[in-house]
Enzyme design. Structure first.
Site, short mmCIF file in Angstrom:
data_model
loop_
_atom_site.label_atom_id
_atom_site.label_comp_id
_atom_site.label_asym_id
_atom_site.label_seq_id
_atom_site.Cartn_x
_atom_site.Cartn_y
_atom_site.Cartn_z
N ARG A 114 -0.63 -8.47 13.59
CA ARG A 114 -1.11 -7.49 12.58
C ARG A 114 -1.95 -8.20 11.52
O ARG A 114 -2.97 -7.67 11.07
CB ARG A 114 0.09 -6.78 11.94
CG ARG A 114 0.71 -5.73 12.87
CD ARG A 114 2.10 -5.32 12.43
NE ARG A 114 2.13 -4.70 11.12
CZ ARG A 114 3.24 -4.51 10.41
NH1 ARG A 114 4.41 -4.91 10.90
NH2 ARG A 114 3.19 -3.93 9.24
N ARG B 158 12.15 -5.87 5.32
CA ARG B 158 12.10 -4.42 5.09
C ARG B 158 13.07 -3.64 6.00
O ARG B 158 13.17 -3.91 7.18
CB ARG B 158 10.66 -3.96 5.37
CG ARG B 158 10.48 -2.47 5.35
CD ARG B 158 9.05 -2.08 5.32
NE ARG B 158 8.23 -2.68 6.36
CZ ARG B 158 6.91 -2.59 6.39
NH1 ARG B 158 6.28 -1.93 5.45
NH2 ARG B 158 6.22 -3.14 7.35
N LYS C 122 0.83 -1.21 0.00
CA LYS C 122 0.00 0.00 0.00
C LYS C 122 0.86 1.26 0.00
O LYS C 122 0.66 2.18 -0.79
CB LYS C 122 -0.93 0.03 1.23
CG LYS C 122 -1.83 -1.18 1.38
CD LYS C 122 -2.71 -1.09 2.61
CE LYS C 122 -1.97 -1.05 3.93
NZ LYS C 122 -1.25 -2.31 4.26
N ARG D 123 11.42 -1.27 11.43
CA ARG D 123 10.21 -0.86 12.15
C ARG D 123 10.00 -1.73 13.38
O ARG D 123 10.16 -2.94 13.32
CB ARG D 123 9.00 -0.96 11.22
CG ARG D 123 8.55 0.41 10.74
CD ARG D 123 7.52 0.34 9.69
NE ARG D 123 6.28 -0.31 10.09
CZ ARG D 123 5.20 -0.34 9.33
NH1 ARG D 123 5.21 0.25 8.16
NH2 ARG D 123 4.10 -0.95 9.73
N ARG E 112 -9.69 0.98 8.46
CA ARG E 112 -9.30 -0.37 8.88
C ARG E 112 -10.40 -1.05 9.65
O ARG E 112 -10.25 -2.20 10.03
CB ARG E 112 -8.07 -0.26 9.78
CG ARG E 112 -6.76 -0.48 9.07
CD ARG E 112 -5.66 -0.26 10.07
NE ARG E 112 -4.52 -1.05 9.85
CZ ARG E 112 -3.42 -0.60 9.23
NH1 ARG E 112 -3.38 0.60 8.73
NH2 ARG E 112 -2.38 -1.38 9.11
P1 AP5 Z 1 4.86 -1.56 1.82
O1 AP5 Z 1 4.56 -0.74 0.63
O2 AP5 Z 1 5.51 -0.93 2.99
O3 AP5 Z 1 3.52 -2.32 2.29
P2 AP5 Z 1 2.32 -1.78 3.15
O4 AP5 Z 1 1.10 -2.48 2.66
O5 AP5 Z 1 2.30 -0.30 3.19
O6 AP5 Z 1 2.77 -2.42 4.53
P3 AP5 Z 1 2.79 -1.81 5.99
O7 AP5 Z 1 3.53 -2.85 6.80
O8 AP5 Z 1 3.30 -0.43 6.05
O9 AP5 Z 1 1.26 -1.86 6.29
P4 AP5 Z 1 0.51 -1.84 7.59
O10 AP5 Z 1 -0.85 -1.67 7.10
O11 AP5 Z 1 0.72 -3.01 8.50
O12 AP5 Z 1 1.21 -0.65 8.39
P5 AP5 Z 1 0.75 0.81 8.75
O13 AP5 Z 1 1.96 1.64 8.76
O14 AP5 Z 1 -0.41 1.22 7.95
O15 AP5 Z 1 5.70 -2.82 1.32
C1 AP5 Z 1 6.23 -3.78 2.24
C2 AP5 Z 1 7.57 -4.30 1.70
O16 AP5 Z 1 7.33 -5.04 0.51
C3 AP5 Z 1 8.55 -3.19 1.29
O17 AP5 Z 1 9.85 -3.60 1.63
C4 AP5 Z 1 8.39 -3.05 -0.24
O18 AP5 Z 1 9.56 -2.63 -0.88
C5 AP5 Z 1 8.01 -4.49 -0.62
N1 AP5 Z 1 7.09 -4.54 -1.74
C6 AP5 Z 1 6.01 -3.73 -1.99
N2 AP5 Z 1 5.37 -4.11 -3.11
C7 AP5 Z 1 6.04 -5.20 -3.59
C8 AP5 Z 1 5.84 -6.06 -4.72
N3 AP5 Z 1 4.84 -5.88 -5.58
N4 AP5 Z 1 6.71 -7.08 -4.90
C9 AP5 Z 1 7.73 -7.29 -4.01
N5 AP5 Z 1 7.98 -6.51 -2.93
C10 AP5 Z 1 7.12 -5.48 -2.70
O19 AP5 Z 1 0.22 0.61 10.24
C11 AP5 Z 1 1.09 0.31 11.31
C12 AP5 Z 1 0.28 0.23 12.60
O20 AP5 Z 1 -0.32 1.52 12.89
C13 AP5 Z 1 -0.91 -0.75 12.60
O21 AP5 Z 1 -0.51 -2.07 12.91
C14 AP5 Z 1 -1.80 -0.13 13.68
O22 AP5 Z 1 -1.33 -0.42 14.96
C15 AP5 Z 1 -1.62 1.37 13.45
N6 AP5 Z 1 -2.61 1.92 12.50
C16 AP5 Z 1 -2.33 2.48 11.28
N7 AP5 Z 1 -3.47 2.88 10.68
C17 AP5 Z 1 -4.47 2.56 11.53
C18 AP5 Z 1 -5.88 2.70 11.46
N8 AP5 Z 1 -6.48 3.24 10.38
N9 AP5 Z 1 -6.62 2.26 12.50
C19 AP5 Z 1 -6.05 1.73 13.59
N10 AP5 Z 1 -4.71 1.55 13.73
C20 AP5 Z 1 -3.93 1.97 12.70
#
Ligand code: AP5
Length: 215
Positions: free
Chosen positions: A170, A125, A13, A159, A88
């Site tokens: 998660r 990552r 994402k 992270r 979410r």
């Molecule tokens: P990346 O692009 O970072 O993937 P992502 O889907 O953004 O993954 P995240 O781990 O950031 O998502 P998340 O939803 O768990 O975390 P968030 O920060 O939102 O890609 C991942 C890796 O894969 C990278 O190394 C990239 O290079 C590689 N990659 C990407 N595409 C690829 C492909 N096609 N092929 C191969 N490799 C690829 O949330 C963190 C925490 O915050 C949550 O757990 C929660 O506690 C809190 N939080 C955030 N938002 C909310 C909300 N709305 N409500 C409640 N809690 C929340």
């Protein structure tokens, strides 16, 4: 255009939101980034969120919704935005549909990736501590081991919530609380899916195709 990128942790994402932001010239609103910034600054929200994020659970809806409401109201969101990591939960999705948000969502793009690949991506990552460039041991290593391609720094950070036990929590939070949003948006006729197992460029191509299609 207002777009939601939906998918499990590690689906890509953030990667795709960053690319789309540059193509469409609209901001990306990442609730994960907003929370990590709040944690780094030690704000009240950050203090509350830190433990919850380290446990791989979701931060309460009221905290998240007020943060997103304020961000969407900013001037740069007037011509559209890309939501990364929000909504979410059903409560968060209903906020976007309610009068408080006053923002119609045009398209919800689901990035589909299997669990095995998600775990590989997340555990590999790392980020340059100096310039923030993102890498992955498996899929996007630095050109020279231990040196940032972008700025030459040799310091990298991981992270706090990318540890194996937290990743499992998660994924569970996604399956229990976020996956129900798929039928919610399918019923509204605005859900589209892309094959997130493809390489980054191919996923971008598929997303661009969806964005270009008339609503
Ligand atoms: P990346 O692009 O970072 O993937 P992502 O889907 O953004 O993954 P995240 O781990 O950031 O998502 P998340 O939803 O768990 O975390 P968030 O920060 O939102 O890609 C991942 C890796 O894969 C990278 O190394 C990239 O290079 C590689 N990659 C990407 N595409 C690829 C492909 N096609 N092929 C191969 N490799 C690829 O949330 C963190 C925490 O915050 C949550 O757990 C929660 O506690 C809190 N939080 C955030 N938002 C909310 C909300 N709305 N409500 C409640 N809690 C929340």
């Amino acid at each position: 255009m207002n777009i939601i990128l939906l998918g499990p942790p590690g689906a890509g994402k953030g990667t795709q939101a960053q690319i789309l932001k540059e193509t469409l010239n609209i901001p990306k609103l990442s609730t994960g980034d907003m929370l990590r910034e709040a944690v780094a600054k030690g704000t009240e929200i950050g203090k509350k969120a830190d433990k919850i994020m380290k446990a791989g659970q979701l931060v309460p809806d009221d905290v998240i919704v007020s943060m997103v409401r304020a961000r969407i109201a900013e001037a740069d969101c007037r011509n559209g935005f890309i939501l990364d990591g929000f909504p979410r939960t059903l409560t968060q999705a209903q906020f976007l549909d309610g009068p408080g948000a006053a923002q119609k969502i045009d398209k919800v793009i689901e990035i589909k990736v299997n669990d095995k690949a998600l775990i590989t991506r997340i555990s590999g990552r790392f980020t340059c501590a100096k310039c923030g460039a993102g890498y992955n041991k498996e899929t996007k290593p630095t050109a020279v081991a231990g040196i940032c391609d972008n700025c030459g720094s040799t310091e990298f950070v991981f992270r706090a919530d990318d540890k194996a036990e937290t990743v499992a929590a998660r994924l569970k939070a996604y399956n229990d609380q976020t996956a129900p949003l798929l039928p919610y948006y399918r019923e509204k006729g605005i859900l589209f899916s892309v094959d997130g197992m493809a390489d980054i460029d191919e996923v971008t191509r598929q997303i661009r195709g969806i964005v270009k299609k008339a609503a």
